[in-house]
Design a protein around this motif. Structure first.
Motif, mmCIF file in Angstrom:
data_model
loop_
_atom_site.group_PDB
_atom_site.id
_atom_site.type_symbol
_atom_site.label_atom_id
_atom_site.label_comp_id
_atom_site.label_asym_id
_atom_site.label_seq_id
_atom_site.Cartn_x
_atom_site.Cartn_y
_atom_site.Cartn_z
ATOM 1 N N GLY A 53 36.181 39.586 44.636
ATOM 2 C CA GLY A 53 35.606 40.459 43.625
ATOM 3 C C GLY A 53 35.376 39.788 42.284
ATOM 4 N N GLY A 54 36.147 38.762 41.971
ATOM 5 C CA GLY A 54 36.008 38.070 40.693
ATOM 6 C C GLY A 54 34.597 37.540 40.489
ATOM 7 N N SER A 55 34.171 37.437 39.244
ATOM 8 C CA SER A 55 32.794 36.998 38.993
ATOM 9 C C SER A 55 32.595 35.571 39.509
ATOM 10 N N LYS A 56 31.405 35.332 40.053
ATOM 11 C CA LYS A 56 31.105 34.040 40.663
ATOM 12 C C LYS A 56 29.920 33.399 39.959
ATOM 13 N N THR A 57 30.129 32.166 39.503
ATOM 14 C CA THR A 57 29.057 31.442 38.826
ATOM 15 C C THR A 57 28.247 30.635 39.834
ATOM 16 N N GLY A 58 27.374 29.786 39.326
ATOM 17 C CA GLY A 58 26.485 29.013 40.173
ATOM 18 C C GLY A 58 27.170 28.003 41.073
ATOM 19 N N TYR A 59 28.481 27.833 40.925
ATOM 20 C CA TYR A 59 29.183 26.930 41.837
ATOM 21 C C TYR A 59 29.252 27.530 43.227
ATOM 22 N N PHE A 60 28.998 28.836 43.321
ATOM 23 C CA PHE A 60 29.076 29.519 44.602
ATOM 24 C C PHE A 60 27.673 29.793 45.136
ATOM 25 N N GLN A 61 27.587 29.966 46.456
ATOM 26 C CA GLN A 61 26.283 30.231 47.066
ATOM 27 C C GLN A 61 25.789 31.633 46.753
ATOM 28 N N TYR A 62 26.723 32.550 46.563
ATOM 29 C CA TYR A 62 26.340 33.935 46.284
ATOM 30 C C TYR A 62 26.906 34.361 44.932
ATOM 31 N N PRO A 63 26.291 33.942 43.835
ATOM 32 C CA PRO A 63 26.822 34.303 42.515
ATOM 33 C C PRO A 63 26.706 35.808 42.276
ATOM 34 N N HIS A 64 27.677 36.363 41.604
ATOM 35 C CA HIS A 64 27.609 37.781 41.252
ATOM 36 C C HIS A 64 28.562 38.043 40.091
ATOM 37 N N PRO A 65 28.332 39.147 39.346
ATOM 38 C CA PRO A 65 29.269 39.488 38.260
ATOM 39 C C PRO A 65 30.581 40.031 38.814
ATOM 40 N N ASP A 66 31.422 40.521 37.932
ATOM 41 C CA ASP A 66 32.723 41.046 38.310
ATOM 42 C C ASP A 66 32.572 42.264 39.210
ATOM 43 N N TRP A 67 32.921 42.127 40.474
ATOM 44 C CA TRP A 67 32.804 43.228 41.427
ATOM 45 C C TRP A 67 34.170 43.676 41.933
ATOM 46 N N ARG A 68 35.220 43.383 41.178
ATOM 47 C CA ARG A 68 36.561 43.736 41.649
ATOM 48 C C ARG A 68 36.686 45.240 41.881
ATOM 49 N N LEU A 69 35.998 46.021 41.017
ATOM 50 C CA LEU A 69 36.057 47.474 41.123
ATOM 51 C C LEU A 69 35.697 47.932 42.535
ATOM 52 N N TRP A 70 34.610 47.370 43.085
ATOM 53 C CA TRP A 70 34.132 47.789 44.407
ATOM 54 C C TRP A 70 35.096 47.370 45.493
ATOM 55 N N TYR A 71 35.629 46.173 45.352
ATOM 56 C CA TYR A 71 36.562 45.693 46.379
ATOM 57 C C TYR A 71 37.845 46.514 46.372
ATOM 58 N N PHE A 72 38.336 46.825 45.171
ATOM 59 C CA PHE A 72 39.561 47.621 45.111
ATOM 60 C C PHE A 72 39.295 49.057 45.566
ATOM 61 N N LEU A 73 38.062 49.532 45.326
ATOM 62 C CA LEU A 73 37.684 50.851 45.811
ATOM 63 C C LEU A 73 37.741 50.884 47.341
ATOM 64 N N ALA A 74 37.277 49.797 47.971
ATOM 65 C CA ALA A 74 37.325 49.707 49.428
ATOM 66 C C ALA A 74 38.780 49.763 49.908
ATOM 67 N N LEU A 75 39.677 49.068 49.198
ATOM 68 C CA LEU A 75 41.091 49.101 49.582
ATOM 69 C C LEU A 75 41.652 50.508 49.418
ATOM 70 N N LEU A 76 41.234 51.164 48.337
ATOM 71 C CA LEU A 76 41.699 52.527 48.079
ATOM 72 C C LEU A 76 41.328 53.444 49.245
ATOM 73 N N VAL A 77 40.071 53.337 49.685
ATOM 74 C CA VAL A 77 39.612 54.158 50.803
ATOM 75 C C VAL A 77 40.396 53.815 52.068
ATOM 76 N N PHE A 78 40.610 52.521 52.282
ATOM 77 C CA PHE A 78 41.352 52.074 53.464
ATOM 78 C C PHE A 78 42.750 52.686 53.499
ATOM 79 N N TYR A 79 43.455 52.601 52.364
ATOM 80 C CA TYR A 79 44.828 53.118 52.328
ATOM 81 C C TYR A 79 44.848 54.637 52.452
ATOM 82 N N LEU A 80 43.854 55.313 51.837
ATOM 83 C CA LEU A 80 43.792 56.764 51.957
ATOM 84 C C LEU A 80 43.601 57.175 53.408
#
Lengths: 247, 295
Positions: free
Chosen positions: B231-258
């Motif tokens: 989820g952490g923001s990814k710069t150009g060192y990565f193949q799939y750069p993206h901003p901070d997406w931790r919210l979505w990943y933790f949301l997925a965990l929340l749904v999983f645990y629920l």
């Protein structure tokens, strides 16, 4: 008779060589890294450890004829887990400092001392360095901010220190220039460097247990080799946006 | 040409499809199995330890009783996190220390040198040249032991209380019918105990599920580790750069645990109603059902 001795000598030599080579390959060195500090070390999209230190580490092991494996460990516990023997060397963008040198030993630097920079949102004034500043826990930057007039907010990972600036929780983030550079370059002007810079630390070296003097010597020799043949400079140029002739 | 060959040219859904199937994401998906494995191994061990602890506390033999009481009250009086941090390190060092003494008796240097803990190469657990999965399994096993110790004590408390809650008249009647102590315990006492233990145990199961992210604290690459890392923001060192997406990943965990706790709640509700002594809701249920169920 002479023929017999030469045969015997050859056999003895072969046996000695076999013994020597088996001891060379028997030594497995575990390299501990954080895997969250690009471009020094990070986990790439294939799930493997990548970055400048991955390449340097692999090359050093080849030169020193060591069989190396990589281990991920949180930054927080990276020194405790070295001294308790979970791995044999830290190669994680760790600056050489006197404070750390009391607990572990360092090889010579494989990345030169680099000034630390403040990064903030566009339009932030230089006085932000006395406001709320984020830094990663147990780094030289966190130590520096704690001593300064600024209010320190610490985070476990480097990425979180930057997220804190973007969300407005911190006025600025204080970290190695090499780490921050890419964030500034790719932000489209959203993130800027503040003017003040601070020189901290004695360059980046490998951390090794104090009792492991033999391993420190091996890596020191290997780093020497890489500095002399220019391969270290080539890797620095590759990973740090074309920095030239550092060593 | 391969579907995901050049991530920088991909767009929209195709980018997302490729992004969500990177080898790194596959490690994330696999780490869900780590959570299930922890639950599947820990739950039965906890039940055994809980039963053992409860029986020890009720034992006629004083030292055994003391041991049972010491175990349950010690774990109850110490924050879980302290145990989770202490047990794996202590066990790891204990095992390596013992192996060092056995495998390298000729080394006279002390194991504890200043801040360092040094055992000989042959005593390392696992060995330095062991594969990565061996190292991972070892640290996972240490985590399972820590979980079992802590939750075993909670289960022991619950079962101990439930054993005490069974009406005395039931046990006296059993003895009057000529059942031996052993028969009374296994045929009358334990089967009736479940009714009183189930609410506590179901609660414990929920707490166990919610405690699984502690794996992350022990340095195990579980779902929380990967969610934060991916989820952490990814710069150009990565193949799939993206901003901070931790919210979505933790949301997925929340749904999983629920989902997981919701499903568990349903299963426990069925169990409770099956073993319940309350017959007002189900008058057709035979009165001695708990005893039958125990056979």
């Amino acid at each position: 008779m002479t023929q017999f001795t030469s045969v015997a000598r050859t056999a003895a030599l072969a046996a000695a060589l076999a013994l020597a080579s088996s001891t060379v390959f028997a030594e497995t060195v575990r390299l501990g890294t954080e895997g969250a500090y690009p471009p020094f070390n990070f986990v790439n999209d294939s799930g493997e450890i990548d970055g400048y230190e991955r390449e340097v580490g692999d090359m050093l092991c080849k030169i020193a004829e060591l069989d190396c494996t990589w281990v991920k460990n949180d930054w927080d516990s990276i020194i405790p887990n070295l001294v308790s023997g979970n791995y044999d060397a830290i190669i994680a963008g760790m600056s050489i400092t006197d404070e750390r040198d009391e607990v572990i030993d360092f090889t010579q630097d494989y990345y030169p001392p680099d000034p630390s920079f403040y990064m903030a949102l566009k339009g932030t004034g230089d006085d932000a360095i006395n406001g709320v500043v984020s830094a990663q826990t147990s780094t030289i930057q966190a130590g520096y901010i704690a001593e300064s007039d600024a209010t320190l907010v610490e985070f476990a990972t480097p990425d979180e220190t930057i997220a804190a600036v973007k969300s407005g929780e911190a006025d600025a983030v204080f970290a190695d220039e090499a780490f921050l550079r890419k964030y500034v370059d790719e932000s489209g002007g959203e993130l800027i460097f503040l003017t003040p810079t601070v020189s901290l630390g004695g360059g980046v070296g490998m951390g090794i247990r104090e009792s492991d003097t033999e391993l420190t010597a091996k890596f020191n020799a290997a780093i020497d080799t890489m500095k002399k043949d220019g391969s270290l400079n080539a890797l620095i140029a590759k990973w740090f946006d074309g920095r030239k002739d550092v060593y | 040409m391969e579907y995901c060959a050049d991530p920088s040219t991909l767009e929209g859904l195709r980018w997302l499809a490729c992004y969500l199937t990177t080898p790194k994401h596959q490690l994330f998906y696999l780490s869900f199995l780590t959570v299930f494995a922890l639950l599947a191994i820990t739950a039965p061990v906890v039940m055994i330890m809980g039963f053992g602890g409860a029986i020890a506390r009720k034992s006629q033999i004083a030292p055994l009783r003391w041991l049972g009481t010491l175990y349950t009250s010690m774990v109850r009086g110490v924050p879980d996190i302290i145990f989770f941090l202490f047990v794996p390190i202590a066990l790891d060092q204990l095992v390596e220390y013992a192996r060092h003494k056995i495998k390298c008796p000729h080394i006279t240097d002390p194991v504890y040198r200043g801040s360092e803990f040094i055992v000989c190469e042959a005593a390392k657990m696992p060995l330095s040249d062991s594969a990565a999965w061996v190292h991972n399994t070892w640290s996972f096993a240490l985590a399972v032991i820590a979980f079992s110790l802590v939750f075993g004590a909670f289960a022991a408390n619950t079962i101990f209380g439930a054993l005490n809650a069974v009406p005395h008249s039931q046990l006296e009647t059993a003895r009057a019918f000529g059942l031996t102590e052993k028969q009374t315990f296994w045929r009358i006492h334990v089967p009736q105990m479940w009714t009183y233990a189930l609410p506590g145990l179901s609660n414990l199961w929920m707490i166990l599920i919610k405690a699984t992210p502690l794996l992350f604290l022990l340095g195990i690459e579980d779902i929380v580790y990967w969610a934060r890392e991916l989820g952490g923001s990814k710069t150009g060192y990565f193949q799939y750069p993206h901003p901070d997406w931790r919210l979505w990943y933790f949301l997925a965990l929340l749904v999983f645990y629920l989902l997981l706790t919701w499903l568990s709640g349903k299963i426990f509700n069925r169990l409770t109603s099956r073993y319940s002594l309350d017959h007002s809701s189900n008058p057709t249920k035979p009165l001695l059902k708990p005893i039958e169920a125990g056979r």
